[in-house]
Design a protein around this motif. Structure first.
Motif, mmCIF file in Angstrom:
data_model
loop_
_atom_site.group_PDB
_atom_site.id
_atom_site.type_symbol
_atom_site.label_atom_id
_atom_site.label_comp_id
_atom_site.label_asym_id
_atom_site.label_seq_id
_atom_site.Cartn_x
_atom_site.Cartn_y
_atom_site.Cartn_z
ATOM 1 N N THR A 1 12.833 48.269 79.182
ATOM 2 C CA THR A 1 13.762 49.113 79.941
ATOM 3 C C THR A 1 13.772 50.486 79.304
ATOM 4 O OG1 THR A 1 15.192 47.268 80.554
ATOM 5 C CG2 THR A 1 16.149 49.480 80.640
ATOM 6 N N ARG A 2 13.564 51.510 80.128
ATOM 7 C CA ARG A 2 13.591 52.876 79.612
ATOM 8 C C ARG A 2 15.029 53.378 79.625
ATOM 9 N NH1 ARG A 2 10.357 55.074 82.955
ATOM 10 N NH2 ARG A 2 11.672 56.566 84.037
ATOM 11 N N LEU A 3 15.489 53.784 78.470
ATOM 12 C CA LEU A 3 16.858 54.255 78.305
ATOM 13 C C LEU A 3 16.858 55.754 78.043
ATOM 14 C CD1 LEU A 3 19.933 53.660 77.870
ATOM 15 C CD2 LEU A 3 19.372 53.295 75.448
ATOM 16 N N SER A 4 17.663 56.482 78.794
ATOM 17 C CA SER A 4 17.825 57.921 78.576
ATOM 18 C C SER A 4 19.288 58.214 78.317
ATOM 19 C CB SER A 4 17.351 58.716 79.800
ATOM 20 O OG SER A 4 15.967 58.592 79.970
ATOM 21 N N ILE A 5 19.545 58.880 77.211
ATOM 22 C CA ILE A 5 20.911 59.270 76.857
ATOM 23 C C ILE A 5 21.022 60.784 77.058
ATOM 24 C CG2 ILE A 5 22.710 59.227 75.107
ATOM 25 C CD1 ILE A 5 21.721 56.458 75.899
ATOM 26 N N ARG A 6 21.869 61.188 77.964
ATOM 27 C CA ARG A 6 21.997 62.618 78.234
ATOM 28 C C ARG A 6 23.175 63.186 77.448
ATOM 29 N NH1 ARG A 6 23.751 59.832 82.776
ATOM 30 N NH2 ARG A 6 25.902 60.280 83.396
ATOM 31 N N PRO A 7 22.983 64.416 76.935
ATOM 32 C CA PRO A 7 24.041 65.039 76.108
ATOM 33 C C PRO A 7 25.293 65.325 76.935
ATOM 34 C CG PRO A 7 21.941 66.170 75.852
ATOM 35 C CD PRO A 7 21.782 65.225 76.992
ATOM 36 N N ALA B 1 14.605 55.860 74.553
ATOM 37 C CA ALA B 1 13.329 55.189 74.285
ATOM 38 C C ALA B 1 13.205 54.026 75.266
ATOM 39 C CB ALA B 1 13.280 54.653 72.852
ATOM 40 N N THR B 2 12.112 53.295 75.162
ATOM 41 C CA THR B 2 11.968 52.046 75.907
ATOM 42 C C THR B 2 12.300 50.901 74.964
ATOM 43 O OG1 THR B 2 10.292 52.902 77.423
ATOM 44 C CG2 THR B 2 10.345 50.527 77.108
ATOM 45 N N TYR B 3 13.082 49.950 75.451
ATOM 46 C CA TYR B 3 13.493 48.815 74.639
ATOM 47 C C TYR B 3 12.891 47.537 75.213
ATOM 48 C CZ TYR B 3 16.607 51.998 72.284
ATOM 49 O OH TYR B 3 17.094 53.049 71.540
ATOM 50 N N LEU B 4 12.227 46.785 74.340
ATOM 51 C CA LEU B 4 11.517 45.568 74.733
ATOM 52 C C LEU B 4 12.210 44.352 74.150
ATOM 53 C CD1 LEU B 4 7.968 46.806 73.666
ATOM 54 C CD2 LEU B 4 8.684 46.542 76.024
ATOM 55 N N CYS B 5 12.344 43.301 74.934
ATOM 56 C CA CYS B 5 12.763 42.025 74.360
ATOM 57 C C CYS B 5 11.536 41.130 74.270
ATOM 58 C CB CYS B 5 13.873 41.356 75.166
ATOM 59 S SG CYS B 5 13.406 40.739 76.792
ATOM 60 N N ALA B 6 11.545 40.246 73.301
ATOM 61 C CA ALA B 6 10.415 39.341 73.085
ATOM 62 C C ALA B 6 10.941 37.966 72.752
ATOM 63 C CB ALA B 6 9.524 39.853 71.954
ATOM 64 N N LEU B 7 10.318 36.959 73.317
ATOM 65 C CA LEU B 7 10.737 35.578 73.096
ATOM 66 C C LEU B 7 9.682 34.832 72.296
ATOM 67 C CD1 LEU B 7 11.977 34.669 76.695
ATOM 68 C CD2 LEU B 7 13.240 35.769 74.842
ATOM 69 N N LEU B 8 10.129 33.964 71.384
ATOM 70 C CA LEU B 8 9.225 33.159 70.585
ATOM 71 C C LEU B 8 9.723 31.724 70.577
ATOM 72 C CD1 LEU B 8 9.751 36.068 68.850
ATOM 73 C CD2 LEU B 8 7.705 35.163 67.753
#
Lengths: 114, 116
Positions: free
Chosen positions: A108-114, A86-93
């Protein structure tokens, strides 16, 4: 100006390995940092929140660190699975009255291959 | 219990037209925020409403407006659409107004707006 940087390149990881994603920020002093997962065509899903006075937070296979000196957060997924792709987002507050001040990274787009 | 619901899911409009997007928060949530997400970028804050009052506005032109109803649902209106308004528009709800909760923000699946 305030800036958040996440790995611009997609991350490809072998199943079972630990995926590590980076979130760096400049010209900002966040009180909170959040990580979200986003699947294509869907809204972000909240994963973890870490406060400025916390060094590390864990939830199941997820671990987040927050280094306010380095201005960096690391997001780890251990024993990665293809379903973690999936794509993982960080957010600051900044803290109080935060909603209007939230800043997201571009993800960041993360791909996990088998 | 239903999550955050947004309608419509997809929309195609012509430049210069006006559009209204709708959002229903999770039951019991009184805060609704709107975000614009352009392809390849993170969401960008547009508005927040809490208890029917505007609590924050992002750096968007006056063509963007919003309101919150007594049942805490919300509408986002965009006038005089431009090609650059094409994006995924997200709504998020929270049980807390100003401080982020330990559960973060709950987002809907968004409305995909295409301006041609």
């Amino acid at each position: 100006s305030q800036k958040i940087e996440q790995n611009s390149e997609a991350l490809n990881i072998q199943e079972g390995k630990t995926a590590t994603l980076t979130c760096n920020y400049t010209n900002y002093s966040p009180a909170y940092l959040q990580w979200y997962r986003q699947d294509p065509g869907r809204g972000p899903v909240f994963l973890l929140l870490i406060r400025e006075n916390e060094k590390e937070k864990r939830k199941e296979r997820l671990k987040v660190t927050f280094d306010t000196t380095l201005k960096q957060s690391l997001f780890h997924i251990t024993a990665s699975q293809p379903a973690d792709s999936a794509t993982y987002l960080c957010a600051l507050l900044p803290g109080y009255s935060s909603a209007s001040k939230i800043i997201f990274g571009s993800g960041t787009r993360l791909s996990i291959r088998p | 219990d239903a999550g955050v619901t947004q309608s419509p899911t997809h929309l195609i409009k012509t430049r210069g037209q006006q559009v209204t997007l709708r959002c229903s928060p999770i039951s019991g949530h009184k805060s609704v925020s709107w975000y614009q997400q352009v392809l390849g970028q993170g969401p960008q804050f547009i508005f927040q409403y809490y208890e029917k009052e505007e609590r924050g506005r992002g750096n968007f032109p006056d063509r963007f407006s919003a309101r919150q109803f007594p049942n805490y649902s919300s509408e986002l209106n965009v006038n005089a659409l431009l090609l650059g308004d094409s994006a995924l528009y997200l709504c998020a709800s929270s049980s807390m107004g100003d401080l982020p909760s330990n559960y973060g923000y709950t987002f809907g699946s968004g409305t995909r707006l295409t301006v041609v």
